[in-house]
Design a protein around this motif. Structure first.
Motif, PDB file in Angstrom:
ATOM      1  N   ASP A 154       0.744  -1.271  -0.143  1.00  0.00           N
ATOM      2  CA  ASP A 154       0.144  -0.063   0.049  1.00  0.00           C
ATOM      3  C   ASP A 154       0.821   1.210  -0.029  1.00  0.00           C
ATOM      4  O   ASP A 154       1.460   1.726   0.995  1.00  0.00           O
ATOM      5  N   LYS A 155       0.924   1.902  -1.000  1.00  0.00           N
ATOM      6  CA  LYS A 155       1.847   2.983  -1.382  1.00  0.00           C
ATOM      7  C   LYS A 155       1.364   4.361  -0.416  1.00  0.00           C
ATOM      8  O   LYS A 155       2.126   5.333   0.069  1.00  0.00           O
ATOM      9  N   SER A 156      -0.122   4.402  -0.109  1.00  0.00           N
ATOM     10  CA  SER A 156      -0.721   5.549   0.571  1.00  0.00           C
ATOM     11  C   SER A 156       0.010   5.485   2.111  1.00  0.00           C
ATOM     12  O   SER A 156      -0.190   6.495   2.653  1.00  0.00           O
ATOM     13  N   LYS A 157       0.655   4.674   2.509  1.00  0.00           N
ATOM     14  CA  LYS A 157       1.144   4.409   3.911  1.00  0.00           C
ATOM     15  C   LYS A 157       2.381   5.285   4.004  1.00  0.00           C
ATOM     16  O   LYS A 157       3.020   5.422   5.135  1.00  0.00           O
TER      17      LYS A 157
END
Length: 41
Positions: free
Chosen positions: A14-17
């Motif tokens: 998850d790149k949003s983290k």
């Protein structure tokens, strides 16, 4: 054993983290002494 690494975790990462960071490049100019040394070499 496989000779290739297991990349299954990369597929569902998850790149949003991740935090956004600013990078600043530090390119220092050479001194007069360094330039003279390079020319004489």
């Amino acid at each position: 054993m496989s000779d290739k690494p297991d990349v299954s975790e990369v597929a569902n990462f998850d790149k949003s983290k991740l935090k956004k960071t600013e990078t600043a490049e530090k390119n220092t100019l050479p001194t007069k002494e360094t330039i003279q040394q390079e020319k004489s070499a």
